[in-house]
Each structure stands twice: as C-alpha cells, then as structure tokens.
Motif scaffolding. Structure first.
Motif, PDB file in Angstrom:
ATOM      1  N   UNK A  50       0.832  -1.535   0.075  1.00 32.30           N
ATOM      2  CA  UNK A  50       0.067   0.009   0.250  1.00 32.30           C
ATOM      3  C   UNK A  50       0.507   1.440   0.139  1.00 32.30           C
ATOM      4  N   UNK A  51       0.354   1.945  -0.467  1.00 36.02           N
ATOM      5  CA  UNK A  51       1.190   3.422  -1.137  1.00 36.02           C
ATOM      6  C   UNK A  51       0.077   5.291  -0.012  1.00 36.02           C
ATOM      7  N   UNK A  52       0.785   5.119   0.910  1.00 33.88           N
ATOM      8  CA  UNK A  52      -0.079   6.771   1.297  1.00 33.88           C
ATOM      9  C   UNK A  52       0.436   7.610   0.196  1.00 33.88           C
ATOM     10  N   UNK A  53      -0.299   8.688   0.642  1.00 36.92           N
ATOM     11  CA  UNK A  53      -0.057  10.113   0.164  1.00 36.92           C
ATOM     12  C   UNK A  53      -0.378  11.003   0.501  1.00 36.92           C
ATOM     13  N   UNK A  54       0.554  11.854   1.418  1.00 38.06           N
ATOM     14  CA  UNK A  54      -0.910  12.915   2.134  1.00 38.06           C
ATOM     15  C   UNK A  54       0.127  14.619   2.533  1.00 38.06           C
ATOM     16  N   UNK A  55      -0.319  15.958   2.503  1.00 34.51           N
ATOM     17  CA  UNK A  55      -0.040  16.755   2.531  1.00 34.51           C
ATOM     18  C   UNK A  55       0.860  16.940   3.890  1.00 34.51           C
ATOM     19  N   UNK A  56       1.568  17.644   3.953  1.00 32.53           N
ATOM     20  CA  UNK A  56       2.762  18.012   4.554  1.00 32.53           C
ATOM     21  C   UNK A  56       1.744  18.128   6.255  1.00 32.53           C
ATOM     22  N   UNK A  57       2.956  17.662   7.233  1.00 32.63           N
ATOM     23  CA  UNK A  57       1.714  18.635   8.781  1.00 32.63           C
ATOM     24  C   UNK A  57       1.674  19.451   9.134  1.00 32.63           C
ATOM     25  N   UNK A  58       0.677  20.015   9.433  1.00 33.81           N
ATOM     26  CA  UNK A  58       0.200  21.735   9.604  1.00 33.81           C
ATOM     27  C   UNK A  58      -0.441  21.789  10.986  1.00 33.81           C
ATOM     28  N   UNK A  59      -0.239  22.811  11.370  1.00 38.46           N
ATOM     29  CA  UNK A  59      -0.336  23.377  12.848  1.00 38.46           C
ATOM     30  C   UNK A  59      -2.007  23.238  13.433  1.00 38.46           C
ATOM     31  N   UNK A  60      -2.877  22.622  14.290  1.00 44.04           N
ATOM     32  CA  UNK A  60      -4.309  22.074  14.987  1.00 44.04           C
ATOM     33  C   UNK A  60      -5.000  23.991  15.068  1.00 44.04           C
ATOM     34  N   UNK A  61      -3.736  23.710  16.542  1.00 42.49           N
ATOM     35  CA  UNK A  61      -3.907  24.731  17.747  1.00 42.49           C
ATOM     36  C   UNK A  61      -3.018  25.214  18.092  1.00 42.49           C
ATOM     37  N   UNK A  62      -3.337  26.497  18.388  1.00 43.23           N
ATOM     38  CA  UNK A  62      -2.175  27.308  18.849  1.00 43.23           C
ATOM     39  C   UNK A  62      -2.609  28.211  20.658  1.00 43.23           C
ATOM     40  N   UNK A  63      -2.851  27.027  21.522  1.00 49.34           N
ATOM     41  CA  UNK A  63      -3.926  28.127  22.680  1.00 49.34           C
ATOM     42  C   UNK A  63      -3.546  28.400  23.903  1.00 49.34           C
ATOM     43  N   UNK A  64      -3.434  29.911  24.317  1.00 54.29           N
ATOM     44  CA  UNK A  64      -3.665  30.188  25.479  1.00 54.29           C
ATOM     45  C   UNK A  64      -4.765  30.083  26.637  1.00 54.29           C
ATOM     46  N   UNK A  65      -4.648  29.236  27.631  1.00 48.24           N
ATOM     47  CA  UNK A  65      -6.040  29.061  28.227  1.00 48.24           C
ATOM     48  C   UNK A  65      -6.291  30.152  29.230  1.00 48.24           C
ATOM     49  N   UNK A  66      -7.396  31.118  29.358  1.00 53.70           N
ATOM     50  CA  UNK A  66      -7.567  32.204  30.624  1.00 53.70           C
ATOM     51  C   UNK A  66      -6.212  31.584  31.558  1.00 53.70           C
ATOM     52  N   UNK A  67      -7.459  30.405  32.170  1.00 55.41           N
ATOM     53  CA  UNK A  67      -6.760  30.232  34.226  1.00 55.41           C
ATOM     54  C   UNK A  67      -5.209  30.225  34.120  1.00 55.41           C
ATOM     55  N   UNK A  68      -4.479  29.935  32.675  1.00 55.45           N
ATOM     56  CA  UNK A  68      -2.606  29.927  32.581  1.00 55.45           C
ATOM     57  C   UNK A  68      -2.621  31.213  32.369  1.00 55.45           C
ATOM     58  N   UNK A  69      -2.881  32.409  33.632  1.00 58.53           N
ATOM     59  CA  UNK A  69      -2.849  34.310  32.853  1.00 58.53           C
ATOM     60  C   UNK A  69      -2.567  34.775  33.527  1.00 58.53           C
TER      61      UNK A  69
END
Length: 197
Positions: A111-130
């Motif tokens: 089997x051969x799998x072809x896919x797009x390069x990896x990407x950023x899905x989330x970049x999160x700063x939770x309010x309770x961590x500020x």
C-alpha cells in the motif's frame, strides 16, 4: 418643642441632626453592595466533523514584560508610562489532515499513502494560565484589556514560529507516519510506503 429653645436647646437640636445624618451615611456605606450583571447571548453554534490526526503537542510557559510610554521627539513624557509583567502557559498541537490522504493499494501486501505535510491545528493559551504581576499605569496612559490581547496574540505567533523552527512539523510527520504504519501493519500490509506532498 420647648426643649430646643435657647442656646442649649439649639445645640442639642444640631447635635441630634448631625447624629442622624452621620448615622444615615454610615448605614448607607455599610449597606452598599456591588451588583454585577452578565448578559450572554449565543450568536452562533456549529458542530463540524474533523478529519485531523494530532500527532504532537508542544507545551510552553513564558514570562513577558510589557511597557508603553508616550514620547515627543524621542523624549519620554512624564506621567505616560504603563507596564505589566505577564506569565502565561499554552500549547500547540500539530498533525496530519486526514482529508488530504490518498491511498493506493497495489496488492494485498503493498500500500502507498500520500498526504499533505503536517500543519498546526491548535495554538491555545487558556485564560486560567495567564497571570499578571507588577501592574502600573499612569494618569494619561491607562492599562486596558486591549493591551493584554495584543501581547497574547504576539506571543502566540512568536511561540508558534519558535516551535516550527525547532522541528515541530517534522516531528508531527514522523509520528503520523509511525501511527499510520502501525495501523496498516495491523490490517496485514507488509510493504508500506508513506509520502508527503
């Protein structure tokens, strides 16, 4: 009313009025309460099917010092300095968008799998961590929520760039390849090729 005639009577009347006024003010101060109303209206609600395979999570904690002052021809103006120190924690998730995968089965073992390069899905700063420290503002330059918002947006962009420079997307692709290979081996494939576009 003859109690209040003469100088002693008038002084007594004044004393009673003063005591009454002070008592009323004291009661008003004691009984003053803050009432806060929070109005919330749902503007939009949406459920979306995700085809994301998060393969790496990068956690970060940082401290940043914000300072803003007004200047005139390069000279700092007095009473215009505002500043705060901000400590925050957040995380970045990256991985493979499964919508982009092409599967080419050559035979029952290959089997051969072809896919797009990896990407950023989330970049999160939770309010309770500020956390804020050492907040200072001036008469002519007040601290506002916008100051915090601008700093956090800039910091998120900076941390994302740092993570990518350190190889986050490469790690996401490597981990994604390993996960897919493991799954395909479980399906009986022995010759597995995984390529990124």
């Amino acid at each position: 009313m003859k109690y209040f005639e003469g100088i002693k009577g008038k002084l007594l009347l004044i004393a009673i009025v003063v005591i009454f006024i002070l008592g009323t003010i004291g009661y008003a101060k004691i009984s003053v309460q803050r009432k806060t109303n929070l109005l919330s209206n749902k503007v939009e609600e949406q459920v979306t099917k995700l085809m994301e395979l998060s393969t790496v999570k990068y956690s970060y904690t940082n401290v940043v010092e914000y300072e803003d002052k007004m200047q005139l021809s390069g000279i700092n103006l007095p009473f215009t300095n505002k500043r705060f120190i901000l400590k925050y924690s957040g995380y970045i998730k990256a991985g493979i968008n499964l919508d982009t995968i092409e599967v080419k089965v050559k035979d029952k073992n290959s089997v051969e799998i072809i896919m797009e390069n990896a990407e950023i899905f989330e970049n999160v700063i939770p309010e309770e961590e500020v956390y804020f420290f050492d907040e200072k503002e001036s008469i002519f330059n007040k601290l506002s929520f916008k100051d915090l918002y601008v700093v956090l947006i800039e910091e998120k962009d900076k941390m994302e760039k740092e993570a990518v420079d350190k190889g986050l997307l490469n790690d996401a692709e490597k981990n994604g390849s390993e996960i897919l290979k493991y799954l395909l081996e479980g399906m009986g494939f022995k010759n597995i090729t995984i390529r990124f576009k």
